[in-house]
Design a protein around this motif. Structure first.
Motif, PDB file in Angstrom:
ATOM      1  N   LEU A 392       0.825  -1.102  -0.021  1.00 36.39           N
ATOM      2  CA  LEU A 392      -0.033  -0.069   0.070  1.00 36.39           C
ATOM      3  C   LEU A 392       0.712   1.079  -0.075  1.00 36.39           C
ATOM      4  CD1 LEU A 392      -2.900  -0.465   2.366  1.00 36.39           C
ATOM      5  CD2 LEU A 392      -2.886  -0.296   0.062  1.00 36.39           C
ATOM      6  N   ALA A 393       1.827   1.124   0.693  1.00 34.07           N
ATOM      7  CA  ALA A 393       2.936   2.362   0.886  1.00 34.07           C
ATOM      8  C   ALA A 393       3.389   2.582  -0.512  1.00 34.07           C
ATOM      9  CB  ALA A 393       3.911   2.197   1.979  1.00 34.07           C
ATOM     10  N   LYS A 394       3.742   1.835  -1.226  1.00 34.59           N
ATOM     11  CA  LYS A 394       4.397   2.042  -2.583  1.00 34.59           C
ATOM     12  C   LYS A 394       3.620   2.535  -3.484  1.00 34.59           C
ATOM     13  CE  LYS A 394       6.656  -0.780  -6.260  1.00 34.59           C
ATOM     14  NZ  LYS A 394       7.199  -2.137  -6.776  1.00 34.59           N
ATOM     15  N   GLU A 395       1.925   1.879  -3.481  1.00 31.11           N
ATOM     16  CA  GLU A 395       1.268   2.550  -4.398  1.00 31.11           C
ATOM     17  C   GLU A 395       0.715   3.911  -4.161  1.00 31.11           C
ATOM     18  OE1 GLU A 395      -0.766   2.026  -7.928  1.00 31.11           O
ATOM     19  OE2 GLU A 395       0.610   0.359  -6.751  1.00 31.11           O
ATOM     20  N   TYR A 396       0.883   4.053  -2.568  1.00 28.92           N
ATOM     21  CA  TYR A 396       0.540   5.492  -2.319  1.00 28.92           C
ATOM     22  C   TYR A 396       1.505   6.780  -2.595  1.00 28.92           C
ATOM     23  CZ  TYR A 396       0.703   9.561   0.875  1.00 28.92           C
ATOM     24  OH  TYR A 396       0.672  10.829   1.239  1.00 28.92           O
ATOM     25  N   ARG A 397       2.863   6.196  -2.685  1.00 27.64           N
ATOM     26  CA  ARG A 397       3.978   7.018  -3.198  1.00 27.64           C
ATOM     27  C   ARG A 397       3.677   7.310  -4.729  1.00 27.64           C
ATOM     28  NH1 ARG A 397       7.200   3.573   0.124  1.00 27.64           N
ATOM     29  NH2 ARG A 397       7.495   2.202  -1.503  1.00 27.64           N
ATOM     30  N   GLY A 398       3.061   6.464  -5.575  1.00 32.92           N
ATOM     31  CA  GLY A 398       2.840   6.595  -6.769  1.00 32.92           C
ATOM     32  C   GLY A 398       1.551   7.601  -6.958  1.00 32.92           C
ATOM     33  N   LEU A 399       0.672   7.581  -6.035  1.00 31.24           N
ATOM     34  CA  LEU A 399      -0.299   8.465  -6.033  1.00 31.24           C
ATOM     35  C   LEU A 399       0.081   9.814  -5.867  1.00 31.24           C
ATOM     36  CD1 LEU A 399      -3.204   9.297  -5.910  1.00 31.24           C
ATOM     37  CD2 LEU A 399      -3.396   8.706  -3.932  1.00 31.24           C
ATOM     38  N   ALA A 400       1.103   9.894  -4.771  1.00 34.16           N
ATOM     39  CA  ALA A 400       1.514  11.290  -4.284  1.00 34.16           C
ATOM     40  C   ALA A 400       2.177  11.802  -5.602  1.00 34.16           C
ATOM     41  CB  ALA A 400       2.340  11.154  -3.147  1.00 34.16           C
ATOM     42  N   ARG A 401       3.055  11.168  -6.252  1.00 26.27           N
ATOM     43  CA  ARG A 401       3.849  11.920  -7.384  1.00 26.27           C
ATOM     44  C   ARG A 401       2.892  12.311  -8.696  1.00 26.27           C
ATOM     45  NH1 ARG A 401       7.171   7.215  -6.388  1.00 26.27           N
ATOM     46  NH2 ARG A 401       6.119   6.199  -8.220  1.00 26.27           N
ATOM     47  N   ALA A 422      -4.170  10.938 -11.867  1.00 25.89           N
ATOM     48  CA  ALA A 422      -4.224  10.802 -10.223  1.00 25.89           C
ATOM     49  C   ALA A 422      -5.510  10.304  -9.651  1.00 25.89           C
ATOM     50  CB  ALA A 422      -3.937  12.178  -9.900  1.00 25.89           C
ATOM     51  N   ARG A 423      -6.749  10.659 -10.451  1.00 27.47           N
ATOM     52  CA  ARG A 423      -7.801   9.879 -10.072  1.00 27.47           C
ATOM     53  C   ARG A 423      -7.853   8.529 -10.008  1.00 27.47           C
ATOM     54  NH1 ARG A 423     -12.641   8.999 -13.542  1.00 27.47           N
ATOM     55  NH2 ARG A 423     -14.525   8.623 -12.022  1.00 27.47           N
ATOM     56  N   LYS A 424      -7.517   8.087 -11.108  1.00 26.73           N
ATOM     57  CA  LYS A 424      -7.467   6.542 -11.306  1.00 26.73           C
ATOM     58  C   LYS A 424      -6.416   5.708 -10.243  1.00 26.73           C
ATOM     59  CE  LYS A 424      -6.455   6.638 -15.805  1.00 26.73           C
ATOM     60  NZ  LYS A 424      -6.143   6.407 -17.305  1.00 26.73           N
ATOM     61  N   ALA A 425      -5.462   6.451 -10.118  1.00 25.95           N
ATOM     62  CA  ALA A 425      -4.539   5.983  -9.176  1.00 25.95           C
ATOM     63  C   ALA A 425      -5.061   6.034  -7.823  1.00 25.95           C
ATOM     64  CB  ALA A 425      -3.236   7.021  -9.220  1.00 25.95           C
ATOM     65  N   ALA A 426      -5.802   7.083  -7.433  1.00 27.96           N
ATOM     66  CA  ALA A 426      -6.607   7.246  -5.982  1.00 27.96           C
ATOM     67  C   ALA A 426      -7.423   5.998  -5.963  1.00 27.96           C
ATOM     68  CB  ALA A 426      -7.273   8.596  -5.959  1.00 27.96           C
TER      69      ALA A 426
END
Length: 521
Positions: A392-401, A422-426
């Motif tokens: 989850l943390a790894k995917e969250y970092r991608g969302l933040a970018r 960003a919406r799709k990543a969220a």
């Protein structure tokens, strides 16, 4: 009967909602000898004015399923029945305990195509064949209200069941059914149920005649592969994947029938599956799951056209209704209706074509194979609180970018595209977090709730961008037809303002998420 199935010939198939209770008689395990057992007097039930005996009818039903009973495993029944007032093909889907949707097609030698399509997600290409024959002598009593209004149909059934397709096995029993009449108050069934129980009748354990026949003649319906309570990270993710794969099978016929919100729910199930397969690559080998993920993406894209048209049309209609009459220049509502019908018909055709495609059946097969022999990696054996937060943390970092990049861009098309990404990543992060809740607990649930706020805001922005483009298209069509385009210009300005308001709000909403980050492992 009910309304015809959406998407199929209206003179072929009807559907009704079946609400019933089934009972067995004490000390009567076998078939009747010397006539059916007597039912208690029900004319004293509040609301019942008359109990009218309607005689006895013979029913001969052959139930069809795959060799490994895939329909029965999903609590779906398909039969060809002769005798009675509704002879023909019957297909039943569970809705709730004691409630099923029954679809009826005229009697024919072969299974009608429109019913075959509705069980395709369950059979997945496997052949259907007769598995059980039920020969029933049914004695009917109809409960009527004042003025002869139908309330409940009571049936005492003397049933003989034969297992087909191999060595003949036979069993028999007596049972009673109380079925609510169409349009009758459901409370009358509750009162009848209380009187029948008081007279000694016992609620049946089996959910249907077919289920009892299968259980007593063997081999039974294969049990669901729920297994023991999940313990490891792999256990938790597989339980979630099974739930969503089951949703794909259940919602497929609902979409074909045009059931409310079914397209949206099917699309969500596909996205939840994709999110788990993509995010948790440390648990499930992406080399094996990537082809399944690609097909789920294809399914979601096809369903999106249908769902997006429905949502967009509803939104534009609300905006038009909210405008003062002096600002409605030209045939605005008629123009929207023509545009919506054209887009909706195309989207509906695309959805049904996608579900009928062999690739969709192959996707369901691939999911079944993946769940039967999951490609687990080393992290699958770890405790969920250790393995899942890292992913989850790894995917969250991608969302933040993605969010940071979008916010750094000036307003315009490039920023709109970045915000959509960003919406799709969220959404992916949110679904992955929700899948982890049973294993991680409240930290994952709270994280999912925070990310959902960002997703909703980005979703509203994307809706405004799409609506803005649609309104411009409508304005062009109106202008070409010689109609005023003033109202469409107003709506375009409103949607543009909505999009910009979302962009201004995003930094504040994102700070709330960034302040706490993802759950720690």
């Amino acid at each position: 009967m009910g309304a015809a199935l959406s998407g199929y010939p209206e003179d072929m198939t009807d559907t009704t909602r079946e609400v019933e209770r089934t009972y067995v008689f004490p000390d009567s395990p076998g078939g009747a000898t010397g006539g059916p057992p007597a039912l208690p007097d029900l004319t004293g039930v509040p609301g019942v004015a008359e109990a009218r005996a309607e005689g006895t009818v013979g029913l001969d039903a052959v139930y069809h399923d795959t060799a490994d009973l895939r329909l029965a495993a999903g609590h779906v029944t398909l039969r060809r029945r002769e005798g009675g007032h509704d002879a023909g093909w019957h297909l039943k889907f569970p809705v709730a305990p004691g409630v099923r949707d029954e679809l009826h097609a005229p009697l024919s030698a072969e299974l009608p195509d429109e019913l075959a399509r509705l069980v395709r997600s369950r059979t997945r290409g496997a052949d259907l064949a007769p598995v059980v024959r039920l020969v029933t002598s049914r004695t009917v009593t109809r409960l009527l209200g004042k003025g002869g209004t139908p309330l409940v149909e009571l049936a005492v059934d003397d049933v003989r069941a034969e297992r087909l397709g191999g060595r003949l096995t036979v069993t028999s029993w007596m049972e009673a059914e109380a079925e609510l009449a169409p349009g009758a108050d459901p409370d009358i069934l509750r009162r009848v149920d209380k009187r029948l129980r008081g007279a000694g009748l016992i609620p049946a354990r089996s959910p249907s005649k077919l289920a009892r026949a299968l259980a007593e003649t063997g081999p039974p319906v294969p049990p669901r592969e729920d297994g023991p309570p999940p313990r490891t990270a792999g256990d938790h993710l597989l339980a979630h994947l099974r739930e969503q794969a089951e949703a794909l099978q259940t919602l497929d016929p609902a979409v074909r029938r045009g059931q409310p919100d079914s397209v949206h729910q099917l699309r969500v199930a596909a996205r939840r599956l994709r999110s788990v397969l993509r995010v948790y690559g440390s648990v499930l080998d992406r080399g094996a799951t990537r082809p399944v993920e690609a097909e789920l993406r294809r399914l979601g894209a096809a369903l999106g056209a249908d769902r997006d048209t429905e949502v967009l049309t509803g939104h534009l209609r609300e905006r038009i209704d909210a405008l003062p009459a002096p600002l409605l220049l030209g045939p605005v509502e008629a123009r929207l209706r023509l545009w919506s019908v054209a887009r909706g018909a195309h989207a509906r055709d695309l959805t049904l074509t996608t579900l009928d495609d062999r690739r969709h059946t192959a996707l369901l097969d691939a999911l079944a194979a993946l769940l039967a022999d999951p490609p687990l990696r080393g992290a699958a054996a770890k405790p969920p609180r250790k393995a899942l937060p890292k992913a989850l943390a790894k995917e969250y970092r991608g969302l933040a970018r993605r969010v940071d990049r979008a916010l750094a861009l000036p307003p315009g098309e490039e920023r709109d595209l970045a915000l959509h990404s960003a919406r799709k990543a969220a959404k992916r992060v949110r679904y992955a977090a929700q899948a982890a809740v049973p294993g991680i607990g409240r930290p994952a649930a709270r994280f999912a709730k925070r990310v959902k706020k960002v997703q909703r805001l980005l979703g509203e922005h994307q809706d405004a961008v799409v609506a803005r483009a649609a309104v411009r298209e409508l304005a062009v069509q109106a202008h070409a037809a010689g109609e005023p385009s003033f109202t469409w210009g107003l709506l375009h300005a409103d949607e543009d303002a909505r999009a910009r308001a979302c962009e201004r709000e995003l930094p504040r909403v994102w700070r709330e998420v960034a302040k706490r980050g993802a759950p720690a492992g």
